[in-house]
Design a protein around this motif. Structure first.
Motif, short mmCIF file in Angstrom:
data_model
loop_
_atom_site.label_atom_id
_atom_site.label_comp_id
_atom_site.label_asym_id
_atom_site.label_seq_id
_atom_site.Cartn_x
_atom_site.Cartn_y
_atom_site.Cartn_z
N ARG A 63 0.83 -1.21 0.00
CA ARG A 63 0.00 0.00 0.00
C ARG A 63 0.87 1.26 0.00
O ARG A 63 1.99 1.25 0.50
CB ARG A 63 -0.92 0.03 1.23
CG ARG A 63 -1.83 -1.19 1.37
CD ARG A 63 -2.99 -1.14 0.40
NE ARG A 63 -3.80 -2.34 0.47
CZ ARG A 63 -4.81 -2.51 1.32
NH1 ARG A 63 -5.11 -1.56 2.20
NH2 ARG A 63 -5.51 -3.62 1.31
N GLY A 65 -0.76 4.25 1.04
CA GLY A 65 -1.41 5.13 2.01
C GLY A 65 -2.00 6.37 1.38
O GLY A 65 -2.34 7.33 2.08
N THR A 66 -2.15 6.37 0.05
CA THR A 66 -2.60 7.56 -0.68
C THR A 66 -3.73 7.19 -1.63
O THR A 66 -3.67 6.18 -2.32
CB THR A 66 -1.45 8.18 -1.48
OG1 THR A 66 -0.38 8.49 -0.59
CG2 THR A 66 -1.90 9.45 -2.19
N LEU A 95 -5.05 7.83 6.01
CA LEU A 95 -4.82 7.87 4.57
C LEU A 95 -4.79 9.30 4.07
O LEU A 95 -5.41 10.19 4.64
CB LEU A 95 -5.93 7.09 3.84
CG LEU A 95 -6.02 5.61 4.18
CD1 LEU A 95 -7.23 4.97 3.50
CD2 LEU A 95 -4.75 4.87 3.78
#
Length: 341
Positions: A63, A65-66, A95
């Motif tokens: 991931r 996170g965006t 996020l």
């Protein structure tokens, strides 16, 4: 001379007097850390020169996170409010949101969906305007995408649409119930080859007039190019000054309706005494213009919740069957339409 030791997260935690988990929460933007602790950790990060290896993080977790949000324009109030709502909804999960402006062009929307760009995100919310059905059908990616908008899209995409026809019909019915008989649809279009926001809302306008026994007059369909307040203001003022009889205006967006109120004032008409006005979007500003703007609320928070739910669903199950959600609509009455007698 030995190689300089790389600063570790545990070094930051020790120097800041907190746990490694707290440092991780701060660096990942999670909200469950007090302000003073967050500032202290960030100061230590700067002092020690600690750097986050985003590539390693992605390899470890899969991931970034965006989440990406691709919209036609930043200077349209609807999209700025949409971005704020999405960002607020993502924040409790730690996020982050990145917003891109496509200019509503095919080239820039395709660029935003290139493999290199998509790899920056865990998922993408795309308000597609320039891309057509065939363009979207050619795009192949493992990155979850949710399409926001009114046009027809391939069934394999998850999508969120406003209740455009239902909302415009509701607005027009309200104008007719308040005594309007010559209702213009400002920003609407008829006989377009593809469904879009302008044609869908014009369809709802026409359906409501037909149901009321009022034949839709093509002269009352006033198309716009940029959908800006200034363009709407000039367009309605010119038509009214040129002799077009109107006693009601449905603006296909709130910004267009606000422009209509200014243009009607320029033409010497009073809102709502001479001409009643309804918008579509229920933007926050609609409560603060004078008179307050009656508007169709398309269910903003519910749409954002559905969009993020569909992104999460795809992240958890890449084979998840696509969902196509149409939002519920409601009318919010304010001072731009008359009260019932």
């Amino acid at each position: 001379m030995g190689k300089k030791r790389t600063t570790q997260m545990s070094d930051v935690a020790r120097a800041a007097g907190v746990s490694v988990m707290t440092v991780s929460n701060v660096l990942n933007g999670r909200p469950n850390v007090g302000a003073e602790t967050r500032i202290r950790v960030l100061e230590v990060v700067d002092e020690l020169g600690y750097e986050i290896n985003l590539t390693a993080r992605r390899l470890r977790t899969g991931r970034t996170g965006t989440v990406g949000l691709i919209v036609p324009r930043f200077d349209h109030q609807y999209y700025s409010e949409l971005a704020a709502r999405v960002s607020d909804a993502l924040a409790p999960e730690g996020l982050h949101l990145v917003v891109e402006q496509s200019g509503a062009t095919r080239e820039r929307e395709l660029s935003a969906l290139s493999l290199a760009r998509l790899q920056q995100y865990d998922g993408v919310l795309l308000s597609a305007v320039g891309l057509d059905f065939a363009d979207l059908d050619r795009i192949r990616t493992d990155v979850p995408i949710v399409l926001l908008g009114e046009q027809e899209v391939p069934d394999r995409y998850h999508s969120i649409k406003m209740g455009n026809v239902a909302g415009a019909r509701l607005a027009t019915e309200h104008l007719v119930a308040r005594g309007a008989r010559r209702v213009a649809v400002l920003g609407g279009r008829l006989d377009t080859p593809h469904h879009d926001m302008a044609s869908s809302r014009a369809q709802g306008w026409a359906d409501a007039l037909d149901a009321a026994g009022l034949a839709p007059d093509p002269a009352l369909v006033i198309p716009l190019e940029s959908f800006s307040i200034a363009e709407a203001r000039a367009a309605i003022a010119e038509r009214v000054a040129g002799g077009l009889a109107v006693d009601g205006v449905l603006g296909v967006t709130d910004e267009i309706a606000i422009g209509a109120m200014a243009g009607l004032r320029d033409a010497g008409r009073s809102v709502p005494d001479d001409v009643q006005v309804v918008g579509f979007d229920n933007l926050r500003i609609s409560d603060h213009v004078s008179p307050g703007l009656t508007s169709v609320d398309p269910g903003h928070d519910a749409m954002v919740a559905h969009a993020l739910r569909l992104l999460r669903r795809q992240l958890e199950d890449r084979g998840a069957a696509p969902e196509h959600v149409v939002s519920d609509v409601a009318l919010v009455e304010r001072g731009s339409t008359r009260r019932p007698k």
